[in-house]
Design a protein around this motif. Structure first.
Motif, short mmCIF file in Angstrom:
data_model
loop_
_atom_site.label_atom_id
_atom_site.label_comp_id
_atom_site.label_asym_id
_atom_site.label_seq_id
_atom_site.Cartn_x
_atom_site.Cartn_y
_atom_site.Cartn_z
N HIS A 1 -1.26 -4.95 -11.45
CA HIS A 1 -0.87 -4.78 -10.07
C HIS A 1 -1.14 -5.66 -8.80
CE1 HIS A 1 -2.69 -0.67 -10.64
NE2 HIS A 1 -3.16 -0.94 -10.92
N ASN B 1 -1.39 -9.68 -5.25
CA ASN B 1 -1.15 -9.41 -4.23
C ASN B 1 -1.12 -7.66 -3.57
OD1 ASN B 1 1.62 -8.75 -5.26
ND2 ASN B 1 2.74 -9.16 -3.70
N THR C 1 0.48 -5.54 -4.68
CA THR C 1 1.77 -4.55 -5.20
C THR C 1 2.18 -3.53 -5.38
OG1 THR C 1 3.02 -6.38 -4.80
CG2 THR C 1 2.56 -6.20 -2.89
N SER D 1 6.29 -0.80 -9.00
CA SER D 1 7.14 -0.04 -8.17
C SER D 1 7.92 1.15 -10.13
CB SER D 1 8.66 0.16 -7.40
OG SER D 1 9.35 0.79 -7.42
N SER E 1 1.21 0.38 -6.10
CA SER E 1 0.64 -0.57 -4.93
C SER E 1 -0.46 -0.65 -4.96
CB SER E 1 1.98 -0.11 -3.86
OG SER E 1 1.23 -1.45 -2.49
N ALA F 1 -1.47 -2.13 -1.95
CA ALA F 1 -1.78 -3.05 -0.92
C ALA F 1 -1.22 -1.80 0.31
CB ALA F 1 -1.31 -3.67 -1.25
N TRP G 1 -5.61 -7.11 1.51
CA TRP G 1 -4.87 -6.68 1.28
C TRP G 1 -4.87 -5.64 2.87
CZ3 TRP G 1 -6.02 -4.78 -3.11
CH2 TRP G 1 -6.06 -6.13 -4.40
#
Length: 130
Positions: free
Chosen positions: A45, A48, A50, A53, A58, A60, A107
């Motif tokens: 993950h 941060n 994010t 994809s 994500s 965040a 986040w």
């Protein structure tokens, strides 16, 4: 006279039970959760939050983190499956609480504390909803 008889047993119970003797420390829980996240979650993950994809979601900006606690707990405890590989985690209720508190307060999120004693009832609620 009766008050004096009750005072010492209650005081003893409070002193012997740190959970009753102090309030839940959300900041300490978040710090412990950061350690768990860094060692168990960040590789997928990302630090941060994010994700990657199309592979790892994500965290965040994910509204579900704030709204569906039973579902989040289920994901943390049961993990998920990515490309045929199962990811599950063996965590205590306190570790689950700490991890969720970290995620829900990172986040840009600001979530209320999830207490360790709330983990099992929320997991049961999630199972009943299936």
């Amino acid at each position: 006279m009766k008050v004096e008889k009750l005072f010492f047993p209650i005081l003893f119970a409070l002193l012997c039970n740190p959970v009753l003797a102090q309030e839940f420390d959300l900041e300490a829980s978040i710090q412990r959760g950061n350690t768990i996240y860094s060692s168990s979650c960040a590789s997928c993950h990302m630090m941060n939050g994010t994700g990657i994809s199309g592979v790892y979601p994500s965290l965040a900006g994910a509204d579900s983190l704030m709204n569906d606690i039973p579902e989040m707990l289920t994901w943390i405890v049961d993990g998920g499956e990515v490309n045929g590989v199962s990811h599950s985690f063996s965590l205590t209720d306190r570790e689950v609480s700490d991890l969720l508190n970290y995620i829900r307060n990172s986040w840009g999120h600001e979530g209320e504390a999830i207490l360790p004693e709330e983990v099992q009832p929320a997991l049961q609620e999630s199972e009943e909803g299936d």
